[in-house]
Design a protein around this motif. Sequence first.
Motif, PDB file in Angstrom:
ATOM      1  N   ALA A  25       3.895   9.333  -1.942  1.00  0.00           N
ATOM      2  CA  ALA A  25       3.981   9.077  -3.663  1.00  0.00           C
ATOM      3  C   ALA A  25       4.435  10.740  -3.869  1.00  0.00           C
ATOM      4  O   ALA A  25       4.697  10.455  -4.181  1.00  0.00           O
ATOM      5  CB  ALA A  25       2.505   8.568  -3.719  1.00  0.00           C
ATOM      6  N   VAL A  75       1.039  -0.935  -0.203  1.00  0.00           N
ATOM      7  CA  VAL A  75       0.072  -0.068   0.514  1.00  0.00           C
ATOM      8  C   VAL A  75       0.776   1.429  -0.099  1.00  0.00           C
ATOM      9  O   VAL A  75       1.825   1.092   1.029  1.00  0.00           O
ATOM     10  CB  VAL A  75      -0.729  -0.244   1.608  1.00  0.00           C
ATOM     11  N   LEU A  76       0.674   1.786  -0.886  1.00  0.00           N
ATOM     12  CA  LEU A  76       1.827   3.585  -1.198  1.00  0.00           C
ATOM     13  C   LEU A  76       0.478   4.544  -1.144  1.00  0.00           C
ATOM     14  O   LEU A  76      -0.842   4.513  -1.629  1.00  0.00           O
ATOM     15  CB  LEU A  76       1.792   3.198  -2.643  1.00  0.00           C
ATOM     16  N   ASP A 134      -5.001  -2.007  -6.974  1.00  0.00           N
ATOM     17  CA  ASP A 134      -5.490  -0.232  -7.202  1.00  0.00           C
ATOM     18  C   ASP A 134      -4.469  -0.198  -8.367  1.00  0.00           C
ATOM     19  O   ASP A 134      -5.202   0.236  -9.726  1.00  0.00           O
ATOM     20  CB  ASP A 134      -5.655   0.105  -6.152  1.00  0.00           C
ATOM     21  N   ARG A 135      -2.873  -0.360  -8.575  1.00  0.00           N
ATOM     22  CA  ARG A 135      -2.512  -0.340  -9.584  1.00  0.00           C
ATOM     23  C   ARG A 135      -2.438  -0.852 -10.946  1.00  0.00           C
ATOM     24  O   ARG A 135      -1.976  -0.439 -12.008  1.00  0.00           O
ATOM     25  CB  ARG A 135      -0.805   0.055  -9.508  1.00  0.00           C
ATOM     26  N   SER A 167      -3.134   5.676  -5.924  1.00  0.00           N
ATOM     27  CA  SER A 167      -3.118   6.235  -4.361  1.00  0.00           C
ATOM     28  C   SER A 167      -4.171   7.156  -4.985  1.00  0.00           C
ATOM     29  O   SER A 167      -4.353   7.624  -3.412  1.00  0.00           O
ATOM     30  CB  SER A 167      -1.416   6.330  -3.767  1.00  0.00           C
ATOM     31  N   ASN A 189       1.067   4.808 -11.079  1.00  0.00           N
ATOM     32  CA  ASN A 189       1.605   4.767  -9.418  1.00  0.00           C
ATOM     33  C   ASN A 189       0.832   5.542  -8.574  1.00  0.00           C
ATOM     34  O   ASN A 189      -0.101   5.162  -7.675  1.00  0.00           O
ATOM     35  CB  ASN A 189       2.189   4.795  -9.320  1.00  0.00           C
ATOM     36  N   LEU A 190       0.505   6.919  -8.907  1.00  0.00           N
ATOM     37  CA  LEU A 190       0.330   7.572  -8.093  1.00  0.00           C
ATOM     38  C   LEU A 190      -1.680   8.114  -8.425  1.00  0.00           C
ATOM     39  O   LEU A 190      -2.415   8.584  -7.212  1.00  0.00           O
ATOM     40  CB  LEU A 190       0.384   9.269  -8.931  1.00  0.00           C
ATOM     41  N   LEU A 222      -0.913   8.286  -0.068  1.00  0.00           N
ATOM     42  CA  LEU A 222      -0.394   9.275  -0.888  1.00  0.00           C
ATOM     43  C   LEU A 222       0.223  10.173  -0.266  1.00  0.00           C
ATOM     44  O   LEU A 222       1.303  10.770  -1.833  1.00  0.00           O
ATOM     45  CB  LEU A 222      -1.654  10.290  -0.711  1.00  0.00           C
ATOM     46  N   THR A 279      -7.006   1.351  -1.098  1.00  0.00           N
ATOM     47  CA  THR A 279      -7.135   2.725  -1.556  1.00  0.00           C
ATOM     48  C   THR A 279      -5.023   1.815  -2.096  1.00  0.00           C
ATOM     49  O   THR A 279      -4.226   3.001  -0.961  1.00  0.00           O
ATOM     50  CB  THR A 279      -7.292   3.922  -1.700  1.00  0.00           C
ATOM     51  N   GLY A 280      -4.596   2.046  -3.412  1.00  0.00           N
ATOM     52  CA  GLY A 280      -3.011   2.835  -3.239  1.00  0.00           C
ATOM     53  C   GLY A 280      -2.464   0.911  -3.424  1.00  0.00           C
ATOM     54  O   GLY A 280      -1.587   0.873  -3.016  1.00  0.00           O
ATOM     55  N   ASP A 281      -3.436   0.448  -3.262  1.00  0.00           N
ATOM     56  CA  ASP A 281      -2.545  -1.714  -2.660  1.00  0.00           C
ATOM     57  C   ASP A 281      -2.046  -1.625  -4.903  1.00  0.00           C
ATOM     58  O   ASP A 281      -2.358  -1.115  -5.535  1.00  0.00           O
ATOM     59  CB  ASP A 281      -3.170  -2.449  -2.517  1.00  0.00           C
TER      60      ASP A 281
END
Lengths: 175, 164, 371
Positions: free
Chosen positions: C211, C205-206, C261-262, C224, C220-221, C208, C256-258
């Motif tokens: 990032a 998980v990234l 999602d990407r 997130s 990728n952004l 925001l 969100t951001g895993d």
Amino acid sequence: MKTREEIFNVLKQEFPEDVFEILNQPMEPIIMVDPKAIHKVSFYLRDTEGLKFDSLMVLSGVDDANGEKTTDADGSQTINGGTLSVYYHLESLELGHKVTLKVSTPRDNPEVESVESVWRCADWHEREAYDMFGIKFLHHPDLRRILMPYDWDAGYPLRKDYKNPEFYQGMKIPY
Amino acid sequence: MKSLLDQEFSDSNIVITKTEDLLNWARLSSVWQLGFGLACCAIEMMATSASHYDFDRFGVIPRATPRQADAIIISGTVTLKMATRIKRLYEQMPDPKYIISMGSCSNSGGPYWEHGYHVLKGIDRVIPVDVYVPGCPPRPEALLEGLLKLQEKIRNESLVKKTA
Amino acid sequence: MALKTEEMVLNMGPQHPSTHGVLRLEVELDGELVVNVKPHIGYLHRCFEKHAEAMNYNQVVPYTDRLDYLASMYNSFGYAVAVERLLGIQVPERVDYIRVIMGELQRIASHLVAVGTYGVDIGAFTPFLYGFRDREKILTLFEMTCGARLLYNYNWVGGLSHDLHPDFVPMTREFLKYFKGSLVEFNNLLSFNKIFIERTANVGVLPLDTAVNYGITGPNLRASGMKWDLRKNDPYSVYDRFDFEIPVGRGEKGTTGDCWDRYYVRIREMEESVKIIEQALDQLPDGDIQSAIPKRIKPPVGSVYARVENPKGELGYFIVSDGSANPFRLKVRGPSFVNLAVLGELCKGHLVADIIAILGSIDIVLGEVDR
């Protein structure tokens, strides 16, 4: 959204000795900053309301090649004196404005403060500038070569007076 | 000379041939390659393995480890940092082994021959190459022709005379 | 009495079936859990910037193709935009529209490779073959236009090298009609597959603000949660005339951001690209594509930084010119170089098999990382 002149005026008020001048170029104006104070200026740019530069787009080293050029015995050039520069392109994702900063350091002992603690993005960019030009970034957590082999001792490749070695670990390099 | 399967068998299911031919036929029909893609040519190698220009019908399967592979297809630019590792992989492969050099970067340095301070000008400065496939990148059909030339070379090998 | 344990350093070397190229990862392990991952790059450093200083502005175009070799139309697009901004010339409209059509077709091709090889990394081989089958159709369209399958040398400074073939527009429309059905098939195969979701949801998980601080851009952004796309926020060429949406990660199957999602943002971007190409084909004007190509390129003294939205992120060209026919300094900001730096942060606390899942979802190309 601020223009570059407004940003320059704000910075000049806050840091009168460290921010030097704004170069008005045809494409984009550039703000010159002192290399040992780029750290403080970057924190200010990132955290102040109205500026909020939260993203470093690119950090690149440039060899100005403005020293005196001497020709050696085998026809190649060596440059003594002059400067190496680092350009910073910053952007604010919230407010939508951009700015360009530039620092210049002497070629014989290039040292610039690292901005890695401001934007983590600068970590690898600064390692690449060190690898290609030899610019030392003070207080960088892990400054070593990134693209060339770790035991490359033949100099810094992107300088204008770089000479290619003949052999590396038994392999012939030139064509 | 007819190959093994083209000959007609008068007595059912008994084939008489030389040991050399039998071994060579077995080797060329199942050249297992080490999955080793370096740069842009690797994408054309992957496209050759995909369903349009199938590599599998020639018996070529990608293997992950050099200990189980017959051939390496060096596809892409070889840099100085990588050349020492390729030499180590080559030494880990068991005999008989074959090298196909794919693309102009591994043949002779490619477009980076002039100012490339970190590019090795041809993989044959480090390991011996059997087949060179030209192109930048070579079309999948060109790589298939390179494979057929390699099969031709294997077919003419001899048990008695030593190869490289 | 507790058992004495030690950390182990494992090397996932430059030759590895799943590292998308020559990347070396030094992994410190505590049993099966990852403590730290340090990427070592430079195994494909091909001295692009030194070559650019020795060539004319025109001669650099084939070298820019080889940076991100899966999206070479977009690399030369970005270079042409940067040099045209330095020179101050305006290209004919037909050139802009054709560049957009080729760029969006290239985006679809690049994302097909990304999701296909991501499936192979996770363990599913079939989506790779489906993806490459559709990619062959796109490469046939490119071959019809300029003769090459992978590295084109098509976007010249001020124009293009070849005009469109007369059959190009009907064949592209046919391809787009076919492709919409093919995407549905793809989704049924991989995206909503239970095993795939278990492997990728809630992994890597990234957040925001991390990032943005690391300078991550591209899908990728957007995964997130940030709606940032250079085609809308900082438009170049004729992108402001098209109507399309920006897909953003919403954490449907996890956080969100895993990784899921990407991956899913890329699938939805392919749908949006289809819309853009259809609109561009409808609005395509006539004209001469080589009328704005300058006879000799000698830009004024100065510097410029121009950026475009590559399939992998923000691709930027920083050109310093000293008035001569060769660039004085040409620096490429490759999106994969910046995106890869965050791998150490993302992998902490996960298992060894998750490193491959996270690396595949960031979608790097080593040609851009090492230049």
